[in-house]
Design a protein around this motif. Structure first.
Motif, mmCIF file in Angstrom:
data_model
loop_
_atom_site.group_PDB
_atom_site.id
_atom_site.type_symbol
_atom_site.label_atom_id
_atom_site.label_comp_id
_atom_site.label_asym_id
_atom_site.label_seq_id
_atom_site.Cartn_x
_atom_site.Cartn_y
_atom_site.Cartn_z
ATOM 1 N N GLY A 1 115.971 -38.718 -43.315
ATOM 2 C CA GLY A 1 114.851 -38.173 -42.556
ATOM 3 C C GLY A 1 113.511 -38.398 -43.213
ATOM 4 N N SER A 2 113.490 -39.182 -44.297
ATOM 5 C CA SER A 2 112.258 -39.374 -45.064
ATOM 6 C C SER A 2 111.784 -40.818 -45.080
ATOM 7 C CB SER A 2 112.488 -38.919 -46.510
ATOM 8 O OG SER A 2 113.457 -39.765 -47.146
ATOM 9 N N ARG B 1 122.649 -37.632 -38.404
ATOM 10 C CA ARG B 1 121.494 -36.735 -38.343
ATOM 11 C C ARG B 1 121.484 -36.044 -36.982
ATOM 12 N NH1 ARG B 1 115.883 -39.821 -38.740
ATOM 13 N NH2 ARG B 1 115.205 -37.725 -38.232
ATOM 14 N N TRP C 1 115.602 -43.848 -36.454
ATOM 15 C CA TRP C 1 116.397 -42.758 -35.862
ATOM 16 C C TRP C 1 117.769 -42.606 -36.516
ATOM 17 C CZ3 TRP C 1 120.995 -44.388 -33.793
ATOM 18 C CH2 TRP C 1 121.092 -45.736 -33.445
ATOM 19 N N ASP D 1 118.190 -42.966 -39.859
ATOM 20 C CA ASP D 1 117.954 -42.631 -41.262
ATOM 21 C C ASP D 1 118.400 -41.198 -41.552
ATOM 22 O OD1 ASP D 1 117.032 -42.239 -43.831
ATOM 23 O OD2 ASP D 1 114.904 -42.288 -43.292
ATOM 24 N N SER D 2 119.503 -41.057 -42.261
ATOM 25 C CA SER D 2 120.062 -39.733 -42.533
ATOM 26 C C SER D 2 119.189 -38.909 -43.477
ATOM 27 C CB SER D 2 121.467 -39.866 -43.139
ATOM 28 O OG SER D 2 121.420 -40.592 -44.350
#
Length: 367
Positions: free
Chosen positions: A183-184, A78, A178, A180-181
């Motif tokens: 982003g949710s 990310r 941080w 978490d690809s």
């Protein structure tokens, strides 16, 4: 290839350590080993420093990790995690805080190490043995030449115990949002498939890779929708562990970490085992657990039944095949292979992926 600027490295590392060791006087770098870098992964620098502190003479050995000039080998999870050194430093710090697996003590992260202008961090040097990739540890080395059957089994059991320890980390409670690809707050296998597909297409630069394309389609159709997500080490194999008396003394190489169903690491472990024995037509050493025994050992340490191991081995081989696109091109750019050989696509990993999927491989292996 330009010669290594030994003095530049020495000055940079001395400045770095001077910031770390606030009470150090007369600090000197007394030994510096800089392996010739190919740019395929983080440069590893081994150095020894000596200084005086409160009237005592101290000598300590360290390992430094420096960002490769061409960037890391793995896709970015990310925004903000583009630098491999930064990612490794941050995840190792989190893992160390959980105190479930051994990792080297790490020093601070330096965004721009002067005068080299590259990101860097150092960690303590851990004595021990590391199984070799070349020649492969299944062909020669301490596991083949001097280990007893009992020692081989103990090594594998210790490695799988360490992997299970990593998987015991609760990614939310340990503050890994941080990573978490998605982003949710809902990392999924599909989000990882998307990352790897996009990474592969970018690296292929318009070239066809039919075996890899088939693998992506198969993984999407057969996605087990597993919600048992945890921290995935990413490069889970015995060559990324420092061994002391056949016990895991330090877990290394975290640059491929992500949030995934934890069987993903078991899949990579099994894939590398298959490539190191079956694909090389090497007989398994006495005492070295079989693949089925490894799964059972892992289940003993996790207390849970594994799920969809075939899926995760295909997933692992897809990842390795994707990495080989960038690796193959860098081999050509570095002058190790001819451009017309196109090692990014026809290689041993592509052949292994096709074999494991049971499909034809129109790009015969040259590696």
């Amino acid at each position: 290839m330009l010669p290594i600027d030994q003095k530049g490295y020495e000055v940079a590392i001395k400045n770095y350590l001077s910031k770390e060791k606030h009470g150090a006087e007369n600090l000197e770098i007394v030994q510096l080993d800089i392996p010739v870098a190919t740019g395929f992964s983080n440069e590893t620098i081994i150095f020894t420093a000596a200084w005086e502190e409160e009237g005592k003479k101290i000598t300590e050995k360290f390992v430094g990790r420096m960002e490769p000039k061409d960037g890391g080998m793995f896709p970015v999870q990310r925004p903000g995690l583009e630098k491999s050194c930064y990612l490794q430093h941050r995840i190792m710090k989190t893992v160390a805080e959980q105190n479930v697996v051994p990792v080297p003590a790490i020093l601070s992260y330096e965004e721009n190490l002067e005068p080299l202008n590259r990101s860097f961090f150092a960690m303590s040097f851990i004595e021990g043995e590391v199984p070799s990739d070349n020649p492969r540890y299944t062909v020669e080395g301490f596991l083949v030449d001097s280990s007893t059957p009992e020692e081989r089994r103990r090594l594998i059991e210790s490695g799988l115990k360490a992997m299970a320890g990593i998987h015991s980390i609760d990614w939310q409670e340990s503050g890994l949002e941080w990573l978490d690809s998605s982003g949710s707050g809902n990392p999924t296998t599909q989000s990882q498939i998307n990352i790897w597909r996009e990474y592969s297409l970018l690296e292929l630069k318009g070239r066809e890779h039919p075996v890899l394309e088939e693998a992506f389609n198969w993984l999407e159709v057969n996605d087990p929708q597993d919600s048992r997500v945890g921290l995935s080490w990413g490069d889970s194999r015995i060559g990324n562990i420092i061994w002391k008396n056949y016990e895991a003394a330090a877990i290394l190489d975290w640059e491929a970490c992500s949030l995934l169903p934890t069987e993903a690491d078991l899949g990579w472990w099994l894939m590398f085992d298959r490539m190191s024995f079956d694909d090389m037509d090497v007989k398994r050493m006495e005492g070295y657990p079989t693949r089925e025994e490894m799964v059972s050992i892992y289940e003993t340490f996790t207390g849970q039944k594994t799920r969809d191991t075939h899926y995760w081995e295909v997933f692992a081989t897809m990842r390795f095949c994707s990495i080989f696109i960038r690796l193959g091109d860098r081999l050509v750019d570095a002058g190790f292979m001819q451009e017309d050989s196109n090692p990014a696509i026809p290689n041993m990993v592509t052949a292994s992926l096709a074999k494991y999927l049971g499909i034809n491989n129109p790009t015969p292996s040259i590696l």
